[in-house]
Design an enzyme around this catalytic site. Structure first.
Site, PDB file in Angstrom:
ATOM      1  CG  ASP A 172       0.470 -19.990 -43.230  1.00  0.00           C
ATOM      2  OD1 ASP A 172       0.338 -20.987 -43.905  1.00  0.00           O
ATOM      3  OD2 ASP A 172      -0.658 -19.192 -43.503  1.00  0.00           O
ATOM      4  CB  SER A 211      -2.718 -23.092 -45.326  1.00  0.00           C
ATOM      5  OG  SER A 211      -1.670 -22.118 -45.491  1.00  0.00           O
ATOM      6  CD  GLN A 228       1.092 -24.263 -44.982  1.00  0.00           C
ATOM      7  OE1 GLN A 228       1.533 -23.844 -46.004  1.00  0.00           O
ATOM      8  NE2 GLN A 228       0.657 -23.508 -43.904  1.00  0.00           N
TER       9      GLN A 228
END
Length: 291
Positions: A207, A232, A282
């Site tokens: 991430d 995110s 993502q």
């Protein structure tokens, strides 16, 4: 092993407070919210604690629902969705202040033989020839909106040795580049042999930089420069082959699309000897401030 890695491993060692219910703490973040990679890694730890040892994680799918509060614990509740002959499925909900902040579904599988092929590893320089974060970040300090950003970045990433192949987005503000980014990473110390631990460490790191390629396509530097705001939204990973998170891994990232205030990043993670270990996708909010 570095003290920072010790602290991260302690963060991932959740407290079990009831059957299928775990509690985790947060570490100080670069921004005043819980780092998404931490929540994802802790949720995967919680799921893995309820799965037989002979089954390893092969995929996860997650949604970031609310901004996490780093000042209070996070409670992870595991729902044992299915225990099959080969596959085990778990659902995890992370809760703070009585509200869900994160949702994860993870699948685990017993080892079995099968068909084999993979995408070739792209060219990349030897990670040992690239500058460390401590060597690279200070040269960009004058670009950041807050002079303390360098120290906070170094503190937040001290448990991981992460090295950019090319300049990060904040290093070439105003210059549009191909929407592709590469970093090498590994844990900053030796890890135990537990496969779940290595998967969770990779989840934690995944991430950190995945939306960089979105910024590169538009010459934006990111939150540290102040020319975009973002977070995110959802995150998916597929674990194809065994790997060690304390050995060099190449994170090859690209962005096929940005629209509607969102940007998509997709990536492949390779071991140093060229095995495709993980695929990652993502989507995140990527907004240009109006003012």
């Amino acid at each position: 092993m570095s003290s920072a890695l010790d602290d991260l491993l302690d963060l991932l060692d959740l407290e079990q407070i009831e059957q299928d219910i775990f509690r985790g703490r947060s570490r100080s973040a670069i921004v005043p919210r819980v780092f998404g990679g931490q929540v994802a890694a802790q949720a995967l730890v919680a799921a893995g604690r309820t799965v037989p040892d002979d089954r390893t994680a092969h995929s996860l799918h997650a949604y970031f629902l609310r901004m996490g509060d780093p000042g209070v614990p996070i409670v992870y509740t595991v729902d044992r969705i299915r225990d099959g002959r080969s596959f085990t499925t778990r659902r995890v909900v992370a809760v703070q202040h009585g509200q869900p902040i994160f949702h994860l579904s993870a699948s685990f599988q017993t080892y079995e033989e099968g068909l084999e092929h993979q995408a070739d590893m792209p060219p990349a320089p030897d990670p040992e020839t690239l500058p460390t974060a401590a060597e690279m970040l200070p040269q960009y300090a004058g670009l950041f909106i807050d002079p303390g950003v360098v120290d906070r970045l170094l503190e937040a990433r001290a448990a991981v040795d992460l090295r950019y192949v090319d300049a990060p987005p904040y290093g070439t503000v105003g210059e549009t580049r191909e929407p592709r980014s590469q970093v090498w990473f590994r844990a900053n110390g030796k890890l135990a042999d537990d496969p779940l631990l290595h998967v969770c460490l990779a989840t934690y790191v995944s991430d950190m930089t995945l939306l960089d390629s979105v910024l590169l396509a538009h010459g934006r530097g990111g939150w540290a420069v102040g020319d975009v705001v973002g977070a995110s939204l959802d995150h998916a990973m597929w674990f194809h082959r065994p790997f060690r998170a304390d050995e060099w891994l190449l994170y090859d990232q690209e962005s096929p699309s940005a629209s509607g205030g969102r940007g998509l990043g997709q990536a492949r993670i390779y071991t140093q000897d060229g095995r495709l270990a993980i695929s990652v996708i993502q989507e995140g909010v990527v907004r240009v401030p109006r003012d």
